[in-house]
Design a protein around this motif. Structure first.
Motif, PDB file in Angstrom:
ATOM      1  N   ASP A 105       0.821  -1.215   0.000  1.00 29.99           N
ATOM      2  CA  ASP A 105       0.000   0.000   0.000  1.00 29.99           C
ATOM      3  C   ASP A 105       0.857   1.268   0.000  1.00 29.99           C
ATOM      4  O   ASP A 105       0.333   2.368   0.181  1.00 29.99           O
ATOM      5  CB  ASP A 105      -0.923   0.006   1.229  1.00 29.99           C
ATOM      6  CG  ASP A 105      -1.775  -1.240   1.296  1.00 29.99           C
ATOM      7  OD1 ASP A 105      -2.422  -1.559   0.291  1.00 29.99           O
ATOM      8  OD2 ASP A 105      -1.796  -1.901   2.361  1.00 29.99           O
ATOM      9  N   GLY A 106       2.163   1.084  -0.144  1.00 35.78           N
ATOM     10  CA  GLY A 106       3.046   2.248  -0.186  1.00 35.78           C
ATOM     11  C   GLY A 106       3.295   2.880   1.170  1.00 35.78           C
ATOM     12  O   GLY A 106       3.653   4.050   1.251  1.00 35.78           O
ATOM     13  N   VAL A 107       3.079   2.114   2.254  1.00 31.16           N
ATOM     14  CA  VAL A 107       3.351   2.648   3.590  1.00 31.16           C
ATOM     15  C   VAL A 107       4.698   2.134   4.061  1.00 31.16           C
ATOM     16  O   VAL A 107       4.854   0.953   4.367  1.00 31.16           O
ATOM     17  CB  VAL A 107       2.254   2.223   4.610  1.00 31.16           C
ATOM     18  CG1 VAL A 107       2.524   2.852   5.971  1.00 31.16           C
ATOM     19  CG2 VAL A 107       0.875   2.622   4.109  1.00 31.16           C
ATOM     20  N   ASP A 108       5.712   2.996   4.086  1.00 36.00           N
ATOM     21  CA  ASP A 108       6.971   2.559   4.685  1.00 36.00           C
ATOM     22  C   ASP A 108       7.299   3.360   5.939  1.00 36.00           C
ATOM     23  O   ASP A 108       6.516   4.200   6.362  1.00 36.00           O
ATOM     24  CB  ASP A 108       8.148   2.527   3.686  1.00 36.00           C
ATOM     25  CG  ASP A 108       7.980   3.471   2.531  1.00 36.00           C
ATOM     26  OD1 ASP A 108       7.927   2.989   1.399  1.00 36.00           O
ATOM     27  OD2 ASP A 108       7.877   4.692   2.780  1.00 36.00           O
ATOM     28  N   ALA A 109       8.466   3.035   6.508  1.00 36.25           N
ATOM     29  CA  ALA A 109       8.814   3.559   7.836  1.00 36.25           C
ATOM     30  C   ALA A 109       8.678   5.082   7.920  1.00 36.25           C
ATOM     31  O   ALA A 109       8.274   5.615   8.947  1.00 36.25           O
ATOM     32  CB  ALA A 109      10.218   3.121   8.208  1.00 36.25           C
ATOM     33  N   ASP A 110       8.990   5.771   6.819  1.00 42.57           N
ATOM     34  CA  ASP A 110       8.929   7.238   6.828  1.00 42.57           C
ATOM     35  C   ASP A 110       7.513   7.764   6.986  1.00 42.57           C
ATOM     36  O   ASP A 110       7.310   8.908   7.378  1.00 42.57           O
ATOM     37  CB  ASP A 110       9.519   7.806   5.524  1.00 42.57           C
ATOM     38  CG  ASP A 110      10.999   7.500   5.404  1.00 42.57           C
ATOM     39  OD1 ASP A 110      11.600   7.134   6.434  1.00 42.57           O
ATOM     40  OD2 ASP A 110      11.533   7.614   4.285  1.00 42.57           O
ATOM     41  N   ASP A 111       6.525   6.932   6.636  1.00 41.89           N
ATOM     42  CA  ASP A 111       5.132   7.380   6.732  1.00 41.89           C
ATOM     43  C   ASP A 111       4.580   7.229   8.143  1.00 41.89           C
ATOM     44  O   ASP A 111       3.499   7.721   8.435  1.00 41.89           O
ATOM     45  CB  ASP A 111       4.254   6.582   5.764  1.00 41.89           C
ATOM     46  CG  ASP A 111       4.705   6.758   4.328  1.00 41.89           C
ATOM     47  OD1 ASP A 111       4.880   7.922   3.922  1.00 41.89           O
ATOM     48  OD2 ASP A 111       4.913   5.752   3.626  1.00 41.89           O
ATOM     49  N   LEU A 112       5.311   6.494   8.982  1.00 39.79           N
ATOM     50  CA  LEU A 112       4.846   6.260  10.344  1.00 39.79           C
ATOM     51  C   LEU A 112       5.730   7.035  11.328  1.00 39.79           C
ATOM     52  O   LEU A 112       6.766   7.562  10.940  1.00 39.79           O
ATOM     53  CB  LEU A 112       4.892   4.757  10.666  1.00 39.79           C
ATOM     54  CG  LEU A 112       4.145   3.844   9.684  1.00 39.79           C
ATOM     55  CD1 LEU A 112       4.395   2.391  10.029  1.00 39.79           C
ATOM     56  CD2 LEU A 112       2.653   4.147   9.694  1.00 39.79           C
ATOM     57  N   ARG A 113       5.317   7.058  12.598  1.00 39.08           N
ATOM     58  CA  ARG A 113       6.110   7.797  13.600  1.00 39.08           C
ATOM     59  C   ARG A 113       7.168   6.881  14.218  1.00 39.08           C
ATOM     60  O   ARG A 113       7.262   6.769  15.438  1.00 39.08           O
ATOM     61  CB  ARG A 113       5.199   8.332  14.707  1.00 39.08           C
ATOM     62  CG  ARG A 113       3.943   8.991  14.215  1.00 39.08           C
ATOM     63  CD  ARG A 113       4.164  10.428  13.875  1.00 39.08           C
ATOM     64  NE  ARG A 113       2.884  11.061  13.543  1.00 39.08           N
ATOM     65  CZ  ARG A 113       2.766  12.265  13.012  1.00 39.08           C
ATOM     66  NH1 ARG A 113       3.855  12.966  12.761  1.00 39.08           N
ATOM     67  NH2 ARG A 113       1.585  12.766  12.749  1.00 39.08           N
ATOM     68  N   ILE A 114       7.920   6.223  13.362  1.00 34.84           N
ATOM     69  CA  ILE A 114       8.914   5.268  13.836  1.00 34.84           C
ATOM     70  C   ILE A 114      10.186   5.983  14.272  1.00 34.84           C
ATOM     71  O   ILE A 114      10.742   5.706  15.343  1.00 34.84           O
ATOM     72  CB  ILE A 114       9.200   4.189  12.762  1.00 34.84           C
ATOM     73  CG1 ILE A 114       7.957   3.303  12.587  1.00 34.84           C
ATOM     74  CG2 ILE A 114      10.400   3.340  13.159  1.00 34.84           C
ATOM     75  CD1 ILE A 114       8.137   2.160  11.600  1.00 34.84           C
ATOM     76  N   ALA A 115      10.639   6.951  13.472  1.00 41.88           N
ATOM     77  CA  ALA A 115      11.845   7.705  13.827  1.00 41.88           C
ATOM     78  C   ALA A 115      11.643   8.417  15.165  1.00 41.88           C
ATOM     79  O   ALA A 115      12.555   8.479  15.997  1.00 41.88           O
ATOM     80  CB  ALA A 115      12.169   8.717  12.736  1.00 41.88           C
ATOM     81  N   GLU A 116      10.416   8.898  15.386  1.00 40.67           N
ATOM     82  CA  GLU A 116      10.104   9.584  16.647  1.00 40.67           C
ATOM     83  C   GLU A 116      10.196   8.617  17.827  1.00 40.67           C
ATOM     84  O   GLU A 116      10.585   9.006  18.921  1.00 40.67           O
ATOM     85  CB  GLU A 116       8.705  10.200  16.581  1.00 40.67           C
ATOM     86  CG  GLU A 116       8.588  11.414  15.673  1.00 40.67           C
ATOM     87  CD  GLU A 116       8.337  11.057  14.208  1.00 40.67           C
ATOM     88  OE1 GLU A 116       8.517   9.875  13.826  1.00 40.67           O
ATOM     89  OE2 GLU A 116       7.962  11.973  13.446  1.00 40.67           O
ATOM     90  N   LEU A 117       9.832   7.361  17.578  1.00 36.24           N
ATOM     91  CA  LEU A 117       9.950   6.349  18.642  1.00 36.24           C
ATOM     92  C   LEU A 117      11.423   6.141  19.003  1.00 36.24           C
ATOM     93  O   LEU A 117      11.786   6.126  20.187  1.00 36.24           O
ATOM     94  CB  LEU A 117       9.318   5.029  18.201  1.00 36.24           C
ATOM     95  CG  LEU A 117       9.539   3.834  19.137  1.00 36.24           C
ATOM     96  CD1 LEU A 117       8.807   4.039  20.467  1.00 36.24           C
ATOM     97  CD2 LEU A 117       9.088   2.531  18.493  1.00 36.24           C
ATOM     98  N   TYR A 118      12.274   5.989  17.982  1.00 37.57           N
ATOM     99  CA  TYR A 118      13.699   5.785  18.243  1.00 37.57           C
ATOM    100  C   TYR A 118      14.278   6.970  19.001  1.00 37.57           C
ATOM    101  O   TYR A 118      15.067   6.795  19.924  1.00 37.57           O
ATOM    102  CB  TYR A 118      14.467   5.582  16.929  1.00 37.57           C
ATOM    103  CG  TYR A 118      14.002   4.385  16.128  1.00 37.57           C
ATOM    104  CD1 TYR A 118      13.461   3.263  16.773  1.00 37.57           C
ATOM    105  CD2 TYR A 118      14.093   4.367  14.750  1.00 37.57           C
ATOM    106  CE1 TYR A 118      13.034   2.176  16.041  1.00 37.57           C
ATOM    107  CE2 TYR A 118      13.671   3.273  14.012  1.00 37.57           C
ATOM    108  CZ  TYR A 118      13.134   2.185  14.664  1.00 37.57           C
ATOM    109  OH  TYR A 118      12.696   1.104  13.931  1.00 37.57           O
ATOM    110  N   ARG A 119      13.856   8.156  18.617  1.00 38.27           N
ATOM    111  CA  ARG A 119      14.349   9.353  19.314  1.00 38.27           C
ATOM    112  C   ARG A 119      13.954   9.330  20.780  1.00 38.27           C
ATOM    113  O   ARG A 119      14.732   9.676  21.648  1.00 38.27           O
ATOM    114  CB  ARG A 119      13.805  10.634  18.657  1.00 38.27           C
ATOM    115  CG  ARG A 119      14.719  11.141  17.535  1.00 38.27           C
ATOM    116  CD  ARG A 119      14.497  12.621  17.272  1.00 38.27           C
ATOM    117  NE  ARG A 119      13.238  12.895  16.599  1.00 38.27           N
ATOM    118  CZ  ARG A 119      13.050  12.721  15.290  1.00 38.27           C
ATOM    119  NH1 ARG A 119      14.031  12.269  14.530  1.00 38.27           N
ATOM    120  NH2 ARG A 119      11.883  12.996  14.742  1.00 38.27           N
TER     121      ARG A 119
END
Ligand SMILES: [Zn+2]
Length: 202
Positions: free
Chosen positions: A115-129
């Motif tokens: 569906d074209g949803v990759d990590a950049d579309d989610l708040r994943i980087a914010e979780l790592y931070r």
């Protein structure tokens, strides 16, 4: 026969709601037409109000009235324990258990390359931070994404990445017992409670 444009407009808008087909939209439109001016205005105001006043928490991306949600502003909630869910609606069934005393992180969906949803579309980087920030050391991240293909893929992706970035943080997943292929939102409390209690390291 076609409706007067204002009625047609209302029907069109109502039909955009999930689970509302054209027939139901027409029924609702006529219900609103019959309702008192006061009731109809209250409905319109409630919709406007929720859109104006409710946004996303700047820390966990749960729904919030103001910059931070009620859970993030609650000092009694353990900041060292973060439960990761897909949607704000997933927070509610977990809160209902009264067992989880940590905080949340709402991803805003699940990884789905089709569906074209990759990590950049989610708040994943914010979780790592959040996990890497040293002011509030995180001990455990509970991955409570849905037990679906996309939810599982998301949990595995995050678990792998967290092992690299924060090897000291325990990463757990809700235990099985949750019906496979279904949404957390619809799990009954006993099933969800058991799954939570039996969460395992990933
Ligand atoms: Zn929050």
């Amino acid at each position: 026969m076609s409706y007067a444009p204002p009625i047609q407009r209302l029907v069109t808008e109502l039909a955009k709601l999930p689970g509302i087909g054209n027939r139901t939209a027409q029924r609702l439109a006529f219900h609103i037409l019959r309702a008192s001016g006061e009731d109809a205005t209250a409905l319109a105001d409630a919709i406007r109000d929720v859109k104006e006043r409710i946004g996303l928490c700047e820390v966990c991306f749960n729904l919030a009235e103001g910059p931070r949600c009620r859970i993030c502003t609650d000092e009694r909630r353990d900041p060292g324990l973060i439960c990761v869910v897909e949607e704000p609606s997933d927070v509610i069934p977990i809160e209902r258990l009264h067992e989880f005393r940590g905080r949340y992180h709402v991803l805003g969906g699940a990884l789905s390359p089709i569906d074209g949803v990759d990590a950049d579309d989610l708040r994943i980087a914010e979780l790592y931070r959040r996990v890497e920030a040293s002011d509030t050391p995180v001990r455990e991240v509970v991955l409570a994404t849905n037990p679906t293909t996309t939810g599982e893929a998301t949990a595995l992706h995050i678990a792998e990445e967290l092992r690299e970035r924060a090897p000291d943080v325990a990463v757990t997943r809700l235990a099985s017992g949750l019906p496979v292929g279904s949404d957390l939102e619809y799990a009954d409390e006993v099933t969800l409670g058991r799954a939570f209690a039996g969460r395992r390291a990933l």
